[in-house]
Scaffold this motif. Structure first.
Motif, PDB file in Angstrom:
ATOM      1  N   TYR A 182      41.352  34.181  37.585  1.00  0.00           N
ATOM      2  CA  TYR A 182      40.890  33.185  38.555  1.00  0.00           C
ATOM      3  C   TYR A 182      41.886  33.038  39.712  1.00  0.00           C
ATOM      4  O   TYR A 182      41.484  32.887  40.872  1.00  0.00           O
ATOM      5  CB  TYR A 182      40.650  31.836  37.876  1.00  0.00           C
ATOM      6  CG  TYR A 182      39.407  31.821  37.014  1.00  0.00           C
ATOM      7  CD1 TYR A 182      38.158  32.074  37.567  1.00  0.00           C
ATOM      8  CD2 TYR A 182      39.484  31.576  35.652  1.00  0.00           C
ATOM      9  CE1 TYR A 182      37.010  32.072  36.786  1.00  0.00           C
ATOM     10  CE2 TYR A 182      38.348  31.573  34.860  1.00  0.00           C
ATOM     11  CZ  TYR A 182      37.114  31.819  35.434  1.00  0.00           C
ATOM     12  OH  TYR A 182      35.982  31.822  34.659  1.00  0.00           O
ATOM     13  N   ALA A 183      43.181  33.103  39.409  1.00  0.00           N
ATOM     14  CA  ALA A 183      44.196  33.020  40.469  1.00  0.00           C
ATOM     15  C   ALA A 183      44.105  34.236  41.387  1.00  0.00           C
ATOM     16  O   ALA A 183      44.184  34.108  42.615  1.00  0.00           O
ATOM     17  CB  ALA A 183      45.593  32.914  39.865  1.00  0.00           C
ATOM     18  N   TRP A 184      43.938  35.419  40.791  1.00  0.00           N
ATOM     19  CA  TRP A 184      43.779  36.631  41.599  1.00  0.00           C
ATOM     20  C   TRP A 184      42.541  36.531  42.472  1.00  0.00           C
ATOM     21  O   TRP A 184      42.551  36.923  43.629  1.00  0.00           O
ATOM     22  CB  TRP A 184      43.658  37.864  40.714  1.00  0.00           C
ATOM     23  CG  TRP A 184      44.919  38.289  40.038  1.00  0.00           C
ATOM     24  CD1 TRP A 184      46.190  37.857  40.295  1.00  0.00           C
ATOM     25  CD2 TRP A 184      45.028  39.242  38.988  1.00  0.00           C
ATOM     26  NE1 TRP A 184      47.075  38.482  39.462  1.00  0.00           N
ATOM     27  CE2 TRP A 184      46.393  39.340  38.645  1.00  0.00           C
ATOM     28  CE3 TRP A 184      44.112  40.013  38.293  1.00  0.00           C
ATOM     29  CZ2 TRP A 184      46.857  40.194  37.653  1.00  0.00           C
ATOM     30  CZ3 TRP A 184      44.569  40.865  37.296  1.00  0.00           C
ATOM     31  CH2 TRP A 184      45.931  40.949  36.986  1.00  0.00           C
ATOM     32  N   ARG A 185      41.477  36.018  41.895  1.00  0.00           N
ATOM     33  CA  ARG A 185      40.223  35.886  42.646  1.00  0.00           C
ATOM     34  C   ARG A 185      40.417  34.951  43.839  1.00  0.00           C
ATOM     35  O   ARG A 185      39.906  35.206  44.930  1.00  0.00           O
ATOM     36  CB  ARG A 185      39.118  35.366  41.736  1.00  0.00           C
ATOM     37  CG  ARG A 185      37.761  35.348  42.403  1.00  0.00           C
ATOM     38  CD  ARG A 185      36.695  34.870  41.462  1.00  0.00           C
ATOM     39  NE  ARG A 185      36.292  35.959  40.569  1.00  0.00           N
ATOM     40  CZ  ARG A 185      35.528  35.786  39.507  1.00  0.00           C
ATOM     41  NH1 ARG A 185      35.105  34.589  39.178  1.00  0.00           N
ATOM     42  NH2 ARG A 185      35.190  36.816  38.761  1.00  0.00           N
ATOM     43  N   LYS A 186      41.180  33.884  43.617  1.00  0.00           N
ATOM     44  CA  LYS A 186      41.437  32.928  44.697  1.00  0.00           C
ATOM     45  C   LYS A 186      42.218  33.589  45.834  1.00  0.00           C
ATOM     46  O   LYS A 186      41.928  33.384  47.005  1.00  0.00           O
ATOM     47  CB  LYS A 186      42.211  31.732  44.149  1.00  0.00           C
ATOM     48  CG  LYS A 186      42.506  30.669  45.165  1.00  0.00           C
ATOM     49  CD  LYS A 186      43.263  29.515  44.531  1.00  0.00           C
ATOM     50  CE  LYS A 186      43.631  28.467  45.557  1.00  0.00           C
ATOM     51  NZ  LYS A 186      44.428  27.388  44.975  1.00  0.00           N
ATOM     52  N   HIS A 187      43.227  34.395  45.486  1.00  0.00           N
ATOM     53  CA  HIS A 187      44.089  35.001  46.497  1.00  0.00           C
ATOM     54  C   HIS A 187      43.548  36.313  47.055  1.00  0.00           C
ATOM     55  O   HIS A 187      43.710  36.603  48.234  1.00  0.00           O
ATOM     56  CB  HIS A 187      45.484  35.257  45.928  1.00  0.00           C
ATOM     57  CG  HIS A 187      46.240  34.008  45.619  1.00  0.00           C
ATOM     58  ND1 HIS A 187      46.519  33.042  46.549  1.00  0.00           N
ATOM     59  CD2 HIS A 187      46.763  33.552  44.462  1.00  0.00           C
ATOM     60  CE1 HIS A 187      47.186  32.057  45.987  1.00  0.00           C
ATOM     61  NE2 HIS A 187      47.344  32.335  44.716  1.00  0.00           N
ATOM     62  N   GLY A 235      40.290  37.768  46.252  1.00  0.00           N
ATOM     63  CA  GLY A 235      38.873  37.967  45.959  1.00  0.00           C
ATOM     64  C   GLY A 235      38.100  38.755  46.997  1.00  0.00           C
ATOM     65  O   GLY A 235      37.244  39.563  46.663  1.00  0.00           O
ATOM     66  N   GLN A 236      38.391  38.557  48.260  1.00  0.00           N
ATOM     67  CA  GLN A 236      37.637  39.227  49.318  1.00  0.00           C
ATOM     68  C   GLN A 236      38.279  40.532  49.771  1.00  0.00           C
ATOM     69  O   GLN A 236      37.753  41.218  50.631  1.00  0.00           O
ATOM     70  CB  GLN A 236      37.497  38.287  50.527  1.00  0.00           C
ATOM     71  CG  GLN A 236      36.816  36.981  50.202  1.00  0.00           C
ATOM     72  CD  GLN A 236      35.410  37.173  49.663  1.00  0.00           C
ATOM     73  OE1 GLN A 236      34.672  38.017  50.147  1.00  0.00           O
ATOM     74  NE2 GLN A 236      35.055  36.412  48.645  1.00  0.00           N
ATOM     75  N   LEU A 242      39.224  42.562  39.191  1.00  0.00           N
ATOM     76  CA  LEU A 242      38.368  41.527  39.776  1.00  0.00           C
ATOM     77  C   LEU A 242      36.930  42.009  39.912  1.00  0.00           C
ATOM     78  O   LEU A 242      35.990  41.253  39.643  1.00  0.00           O
ATOM     79  CB  LEU A 242      38.911  41.098  41.142  1.00  0.00           C
ATOM     80  CG  LEU A 242      40.170  40.250  41.123  1.00  0.00           C
ATOM     81  CD1 LEU A 242      40.659  40.005  42.542  1.00  0.00           C
ATOM     82  CD2 LEU A 242      39.938  38.942  40.410  1.00  0.00           C
ATOM     83  N   ASP A 262      33.538  40.593  38.084  1.00  0.00           N
ATOM     84  CA  ASP A 262      32.297  40.243  38.783  1.00  0.00           C
ATOM     85  C   ASP A 262      31.083  40.821  38.059  1.00  0.00           C
ATOM     86  O   ASP A 262      30.021  40.203  38.037  1.00  0.00           O
ATOM     87  CB  ASP A 262      32.324  40.765  40.227  1.00  0.00           C
ATOM     88  CG  ASP A 262      33.329  40.025  41.100  1.00  0.00           C
ATOM     89  OD1 ASP A 262      33.735  38.905  40.722  1.00  0.00           O
ATOM     90  OD2 ASP A 262      33.705  40.578  42.150  1.00  0.00           O
TER      91      ASP A 262
END
Length: 77
Positions: A28-33, A35-36, A5, A9
């Motif tokens: 994108y799914a990993w980023r959603k779950h 990401g932070q 991720l 970036d």
């Protein structure tokens, strides 16, 4: 996962996906779950999920044992 991720970036999602042989949608799914999250947070989350799974299994076994004991107790000898 977090490393991928962070790489996505810095570069494009398509480049990171191609390099790590995953789909764009996966990133994108990993980023959603995740990401932070930092890598340590993800490790802790996985450990908690594993422990939760183990505890659910123990609870199911205990419930089954209770049902068996109730059936044995209900029988008239």
């Amino acid at each position: 996962m977090v490393t991928i991720l962070r790489e996505a970036d810095r570069t494009t999602v398509a480049e990171a996906a191609k390099k790590h042989k995953v789909s764009d949608a996966t990133i994108y799914a990993w980023r959603k779950h995740f990401g932070q999250m930092e890598a340590a947070d993800v490790k802790r989350l996985k450990a908690l999920e594993l422990e939760n799974s183990r505890l659910k299994k123990l609870l199911a076994e205990r419930d089954l044992d209770l049902e068996i004991l109730k059936e044995i107790n209900a029988k008239k000898w």
